[in-house]
Design a protein around this motif. Sequence first.
Motif, PDB file in Angstrom:
ATOM      1  N   CYS A  96       5.362  16.222   0.061  1.00 20.72           N
ATOM      2  CA  CYS A  96       4.873  15.049  -0.684  1.00 20.72           C
ATOM      3  C   CYS A  96       6.050  14.329  -1.349  1.00 20.72           C
ATOM      4  CB  CYS A  96       3.870  15.463  -1.763  1.00 20.72           C
ATOM      5  SG  CYS A  96       2.285  15.925  -1.116  1.00 20.72           S
ATOM      6  N   GLY A 102       8.922   6.619   1.050  1.00 20.10           N
ATOM      7  CA  GLY A 102       7.913   5.579   0.846  1.00 20.10           C
ATOM      8  C   GLY A 102       8.277   4.677  -0.313  1.00 20.10           C
ATOM      9  N   VAL A 113       1.577   7.897  -5.808  1.00 16.73           N
ATOM     10  CA  VAL A 113       0.554   8.948  -5.938  1.00 16.73           C
ATOM     11  C   VAL A 113       1.070  10.246  -5.330  1.00 16.73           C
ATOM     12  CG1 VAL A 113      -1.779   9.618  -5.222  1.00 16.73           C
ATOM     13  CG2 VAL A 113      -1.335   7.275  -5.949  1.00 16.73           C
ATOM     14  N   SER A 114       1.723  10.110  -4.163  1.00 14.80           N
ATOM     15  CA  SER A 114       2.259  11.299  -3.483  1.00 14.80           C
ATOM     16  C   SER A 114       3.309  11.999  -4.338  1.00 14.80           C
ATOM     17  CB  SER A 114       2.859  10.859  -2.144  1.00 14.80           C
ATOM     18  OG  SER A 114       3.578  11.887  -1.574  1.00 14.80           O
ATOM     19  N   LYS A 122       0.849  -1.203   0.000  1.00 12.41           N
ATOM     20  CA  LYS A 122       0.000   0.000   0.000  1.00 12.41           C
ATOM     21  C   LYS A 122       0.876   1.241   0.000  1.00 12.41           C
ATOM     22  CE  LYS A 122      -4.131  -1.798   2.214  1.00 12.41           C
ATOM     23  NZ  LYS A 122      -4.752  -2.023   3.511  1.00 12.41           N
ATOM     24  N   LEU A 123       1.943   1.173   0.804  1.00 13.71           N
ATOM     25  CA  LEU A 123       2.875   2.300   0.890  1.00 13.71           C
ATOM     26  C   LEU A 123       3.473   2.600  -0.483  1.00 13.71           C
ATOM     27  CD1 LEU A 123       4.430   4.297   2.728  1.00 13.71           C
ATOM     28  CD2 LEU A 123       6.161   2.532   3.048  1.00 13.71           C
ATOM     29  N   ILE A 140       0.794   4.394  -2.480  1.00 10.71           N
ATOM     30  CA  ILE A 140       0.560   5.747  -1.949  1.00 10.71           C
ATOM     31  C   ILE A 140       1.741   6.655  -2.271  1.00 10.71           C
ATOM     32  CG2 ILE A 140       0.208   7.100   0.172  1.00 10.71           C
ATOM     33  CD1 ILE A 140      -1.197   4.592   1.333  1.00 10.71           C
ATOM     34  N   SER A 141       2.948   6.096  -2.168  1.00  7.83           N
ATOM     35  CA  SER A 141       4.126   6.932  -2.416  1.00  7.83           C
ATOM     36  C   SER A 141       4.172   7.404  -3.865  1.00  7.83           C
ATOM     37  CB  SER A 141       5.407   6.193  -2.040  1.00  7.83           C
ATOM     38  OG  SER A 141       5.619   5.110  -2.895  1.00  7.83           O
TER      39      SER A 141
END
Lengths: 665, 252
Positions: free
Chosen positions: A244, A251, A221-222, A214-215, A218-219
């Motif tokens: 970000c 991340g 996307v960030s 998941k990280l 998310i990373s």
Amino acid sequence: MCWLRWEVMSVTYFKLSLRNARRQARDYLIYFVTMVMASALIYVFNGLAFSNEVRQLAQGLDSLPLVIVFASIVVVCIFGWLVSYSTRFMLTRRSRELGLYILCGITNNQVAQLFFLENLAAGVVSLFFGVALGGLLYQALRAVVMSLFGLPYRFALTLSVPSVLLTALYLSAIYLYALQKNRKLIRRMKIYDLIYYEKQNEDAVIQTGKGRRKLFLISIVSGVIGTCLLMTGGTAAGLIGAECIIFFLFGFFLSFASGVPAFFDRHPFRKYQGQNLLVFRTLTAKLATMGIAMAVISLIFTATLLTEGSGFMINGLTRSRAADNACFDLYLSAEGEKKDFTPYLVYIAENIPVEQSLLYRIFLSGSTQVMDYICEHTAHDNYEYDSDPVLRFSDYAMLRTMAGYPAVEPEPGKYLIHCKSFLEEPLRSYDGTLSLNGISLTAGSIHTEHLSQGFYDMTNGRDYILVIPDETADGLEIHHTAYAAKTAEPVTEAQLAVLSDMSDQDYDEETDPLGYVFVDTRANEENMAAMQILLLVFPLFYIALALTMTAAAILTIQQLSETDRYRRQFVLLRKLGMDQRDMARALRNQFAVYYTMPAVPAVLISVPFILKLCYQPEPGVMVGISSPAAVTAISLGVFFLIYGIYILLAYTSLKRNVLPKRFRK
Amino acid sequence: MLQVQNIEKYYGSRNNVTRALDRVSFDVADGEFLVIMGASGSGKTTLLNCISTIDTVSAGKILMDGVNIADLSEDALAKFRRERLGFVFQDFNLLDTLTVEENIGLALALNHTDAKTVQERVREAAGKLGIADILSKFPYQISGGQKQRTACARAMVAGQSLLLADEPTGALDSKASKNLLEIMSAMNRDMKATILMVTHDAYSASYADRVLFLKDGRVFNELLRGDRGRAVFYHEILDVLAALGGDVSDVF
């Protein structure tokens, strides 16, 4: 028992430490070369700070030692991290050997001392060679500084004792801090911890937890959001964007090791395509144990590029402004027409050997048509003139002669435009008619040499000026009066100081509404530019070099430490029938991905930053070799040149030691 | 299938020559399980390295299906190793960064087999060797016996015709050794795999059809199992080894 035998064999700690230091120097050659370069770098820049010759070049250089000391503290922190990381890494790699010493009956304290001594020996050797190399490099830097100030350079090999002492002090601080930390660690460790220290990393090789996957997502996307926010600009958005990006880096590198297997789980058939299996498994295994280090390295690369970009931007800006302002050996100007220049001219006549001079006026056309056109067709709209500035053709011709430019023929019935090069293109399509004293003039030729059209409105027009036939200037409003001179010798700092003092004493806002006399010289502009480069650009490059060397060295140490494992891997692959080309390709791909990964985010983040930075100054200065694209390209070029040297060294070494002999090309 | 004809192997310089192999000759038939035994330094690993094309002979020929492997180019040798030979080593030689599945699939990936077939054949081989349930694990997560079975799977998954094993039970306990040897026997019996195994362990050798004994680089003796039981064959091997430990003249 072992220790007794050592005593019989007369192997003392010192000898053992020296032997280990020699062996380590072979295994971690790139690290030691980097430390030699680091010592040389620190010595060279401290040499600048302690050099009386350099400080005497300009009055403003008194603050140079302070700037260099400040930059050195930053550099010491950077190299401190390199030494701390590398010695800890070497401890990890040698933990089994150190554990065996303890197993043989040596105490933890003695082993800690052994490790301490051998690394200290390596540090002393780095200092010795660093100072020797620094002595030579200092001459190169001295030559650059002399050329900046337009002075002749003479080779003179000298040793700066204060610089050697300060370099030794910095290196002692770096090594003692790192080694003291490791000493404490070894003292606390038990035999089991040391012998199985490497195992701790092995356990962490594969992290397939869902959390990490998941990280990973998310990373990513960030990272995308962060880059978009940075591109949109604005302080708040920029800060959030930077956060970000930092989150993305940590991340991404922390979760990459599990993100890739997850990808292959979803696309199992891609795994066996080409070199994918070997390249990505090797990479994920490496990243699983150095995810944080990789994120830090990527951040360091980002900082490097930003520092280099800022350095090149300031360098370009300073040189460009100086080139534009330093057209005349001596230049005076004052608002309106009533200011009495006589005292100044008397002083000049008595003290400065003038070859050619001109007292002239800058008029206002009474119309803003060219200004309006420029504001409409370019991004620049900050003009303080009430109307377009104009100059008589005869004055213009004389100014060109003094500046050393080729003569321009008058164009009857036309006005010429002299502007900064960035306005040439938009003004080409301008065809407005100028009416002065009842005479209509059409647009003529455009010229773009430097003509003191800088930042101030007391110069030859700001960015542009219209050159009109002499007779059409009669009766026009005078904006300011100027004096330009060509001298036989450069105007000295002392002469400039006298003229400036006269100007300061002459001017009183209440009693003398005629205004302040602006005084400038070519020598002053060039000295100011050289000084700014020395005080701002040099320290930035000093820090950037330290950053690049540190990050590239850590990546390379990590890569070369795997030599034995890679060798075993390729021996096995050879036995399994992998052919020569595929082996070389696998190694190359493995290398390319490993070294590209931390550089890509750094490039993606820093390029928009550098471009944005280069668009900040007034238009017309960041052009040519200092244009935003050129500054970005040069920054990237310098970064990749140094990075490339490390990559090439590592690749050559690994190829030589890893690929089976019959397969080497 | 394999013919070894008068091979010799020398190491060292002109003034200090070590003869590792001295006119060694023998044949290996299709589907045979041949063991080469000998003490440390007898030349058995050198012989295996020469057959596996990892090392070259100083004199003599090694023919594989009638083709002299010394005549093959570097690329052809690599292809030969990929397609014809399977390896099982004492220290497993698995890549610690790959899973069990990927270690087995590596042999097929090197052959540029399409990805779908790789998965199918890996699962089939793993099923036969009883390691289907550990395919997603990494080498450091499995036992020595499982690692060696993984190596066996890799050695057969690409349809290799000759399995070369160098002390495969050397790092295993007795239970895991027995398990591995039975698997190799089954591969030889049921899958018609030709096996050439080097060992100094009499128990491992007793699984073979034939045992060659090497001493000082020469073939010293040969034992054929024939119809005898494995226990009887084991004792015969021990007898030869006892003789091998003394002077050669004690045997003849």
